[in-house]
Design a protein around this motif. Structure first.
Motif, PDB file in Angstrom:
ATOM      1  N   ILE A   5      31.799  28.159  36.016  1.00  0.00           N
ATOM      2  CA  ILE A   5      32.510  29.344  36.764  1.00  0.00           C
ATOM      3  C   ILE A   5      31.529  30.249  36.520  1.00  0.00           C
ATOM      4  O   ILE A   5      31.406  31.432  35.036  1.00  0.00           O
ATOM      5  CB  ILE A   5      33.843  29.684  35.916  1.00  0.00           C
ATOM      6  N   SER A   7      30.583  34.244  35.646  1.00  0.00           N
ATOM      7  CA  SER A   7      31.282  35.187  34.609  1.00  0.00           C
ATOM      8  C   SER A   7      31.810  35.935  35.019  1.00  0.00           C
ATOM      9  O   SER A   7      32.694  37.486  34.710  1.00  0.00           O
ATOM     10  CB  SER A   7      30.114  35.929  34.051  1.00  0.00           C
ATOM     11  N   PHE A   9      33.778  36.035  37.980  1.00  0.00           N
ATOM     12  CA  PHE A   9      34.806  35.320  38.058  1.00  0.00           C
ATOM     13  C   PHE A   9      36.399  35.781  37.121  1.00  0.00           C
ATOM     14  O   PHE A   9      37.507  36.785  36.888  1.00  0.00           O
ATOM     15  CB  PHE A   9      35.619  33.956  38.216  1.00  0.00           C
ATOM     16  N   TYR A  10      35.417  36.339  35.691  1.00  0.00           N
ATOM     17  CA  TYR A  10      36.786  36.618  33.960  1.00  0.00           C
ATOM     18  C   TYR A  10      36.664  38.309  34.657  1.00  0.00           C
ATOM     19  O   TYR A  10      37.419  38.665  34.101  1.00  0.00           O
ATOM     20  CB  TYR A  10      36.266  36.554  32.706  1.00  0.00           C
ATOM     21  N   THR A  11      36.205  39.033  34.685  1.00  0.00           N
ATOM     22  CA  THR A  11      36.588  40.407  35.601  1.00  0.00           C
ATOM     23  C   THR A  11      36.831  40.862  37.663  1.00  0.00           C
ATOM     24  O   THR A  11      36.867  41.828  37.735  1.00  0.00           O
ATOM     25  CB  THR A  11      35.066  41.477  34.925  1.00  0.00           C
ATOM     26  N   SER A  12      37.149  39.357  37.918  1.00  0.00           N
ATOM     27  CA  SER A  12      37.963  39.743  38.915  1.00  0.00           C
ATOM     28  C   SER A  12      39.591  39.805  38.961  1.00  0.00           C
ATOM     29  O   SER A  12      40.591  39.911  38.260  1.00  0.00           O
ATOM     30  CB  SER A  12      37.788  38.579  39.927  1.00  0.00           C
ATOM     31  N   ASP A  13      39.704  40.689  40.006  1.00  0.00           N
ATOM     32  CA  ASP A  13      41.277  40.959  40.146  1.00  0.00           C
ATOM     33  C   ASP A  13      42.381  39.707  40.001  1.00  0.00           C
ATOM     34  O   ASP A  13      43.026  39.633  39.548  1.00  0.00           O
ATOM     35  CB  ASP A  13      41.547  41.498  41.549  1.00  0.00           C
ATOM     36  N   ALA A  14      41.424  38.663  40.784  1.00  0.00           N
ATOM     37  CA  ALA A  14      42.338  37.680  40.733  1.00  0.00           C
ATOM     38  C   ALA A  14      42.104  36.821  39.664  1.00  0.00           C
ATOM     39  O   ALA A  14      43.419  36.013  39.474  1.00  0.00           O
ATOM     40  CB  ALA A  14      40.905  36.306  42.436  1.00  0.00           C
ATOM     41  N   PHE A  15      41.380  36.874  38.681  1.00  0.00           N
ATOM     42  CA  PHE A  15      41.817  36.187  37.486  1.00  0.00           C
ATOM     43  C   PHE A  15      42.324  37.101  36.638  1.00  0.00           C
ATOM     44  O   PHE A  15      43.553  36.308  35.771  1.00  0.00           O
ATOM     45  CB  PHE A  15      40.451  36.513  37.018  1.00  0.00           C
ATOM     46  N   ALA A  16      42.553  38.788  36.670  1.00  0.00           N
ATOM     47  CA  ALA A  16      43.501  38.951  36.105  1.00  0.00           C
ATOM     48  C   ALA A  16      45.310  39.359  36.759  1.00  0.00           C
ATOM     49  O   ALA A  16      45.923  38.888  36.076  1.00  0.00           O
ATOM     50  CB  ALA A  16      43.318  40.757  36.240  1.00  0.00           C
ATOM     51  N   VAL A  18      46.041  36.345  38.196  1.00  0.00           N
ATOM     52  CA  VAL A  18      46.964  34.717  37.733  1.00  0.00           C
ATOM     53  C   VAL A  18      46.963  34.648  35.836  1.00  0.00           C
ATOM     54  O   VAL A  18      47.758  34.865  35.605  1.00  0.00           O
ATOM     55  CB  VAL A  18      45.742  33.459  38.146  1.00  0.00           C
ATOM     56  N   SER A  19      45.864  35.024  35.438  1.00  0.00           N
ATOM     57  CA  SER A  19      46.463  35.328  33.814  1.00  0.00           C
ATOM     58  C   SER A  19      47.891  36.148  33.747  1.00  0.00           C
ATOM     59  O   SER A  19      48.489  35.756  32.703  1.00  0.00           O
ATOM     60  CB  SER A  19      45.369  36.316  33.339  1.00  0.00           C
TER      61      SER A  19
END
Length: 155
Positions: A5, A7, A9-16, A18-19
């Motif tokens: 994945i 990196s 992705f972890y700072t994206s709005d989608a990841f935030a 979903v988290s």
């Protein structure tokens, strides 16, 4: 074959997003189970606490998602505003004609057969529609009113 994945992705709005939703879902499950296991609470009180918890977590989710997606929402709102302004400017004449027809209808200002004067144009009303009024133009000649034969359409 390994799947990595990126990196970013972890700072994206989608990841935030979903988290946030996963954390809130987990909190609901944990607190819900804890409420059901308590024997000192009546069923009605447990249901009330569960409903209040669900509503609180929903509010936190909405506020959190709005805060996460605020820049994109602002851009979308600005674009939507630009589209609405363009539509209003493009349909300004139509809006004015329709509002004028409504005003004319509600006030019963004039009807077919009446003689009206608008600015320098004077004439008998031949037809009324939502968008325009047609007049047979008159002219003043020697103190009398004489039809010119021209049909004038007024918005």
């Amino acid at each position: 074959m390994s799947f990595e994945i990126p990196s970013a992705f972890y700072t994206s709005d989608a990841f935030a997003s979903v988290s946030l939703l996963l954390v809130l879902f987990a909190a609901r499950l944990i607190v819900g189970r804890a409420l059901r296991r308590r024997k000192d609470l009546t069923e009605q009180v447990a249901r009330r606490w569960t409903a209040n918890l669900r509503n609180l977590l929903l509010l936190v989710a909405v506020i959190g998602l709005v805060m996460i997606w605020a820049p994109q929402l602002r851009t979308f709102a600005l674009s939507l505003t630009a589209v609405v302004v363009a539509l209003v400017v493009a349909t300004k004449e139509l809006i004015l004609c329709l509002s004028g027809a409504a005003l004319r209808t509600f006030t019963r200002a004039f009807s077919v057969g009446d003689v009206v004067e608008v600015g320098a144009t004077k004439g008998e009303v031949l037809d009324l529609s939502l968008l325009a009024a047609q007049l047979e133009e008159f002219e003043n000649s020697g103190g009398s009113i004489v039809p010119t034969g021209r049909i004038v359409t007024l918005p």
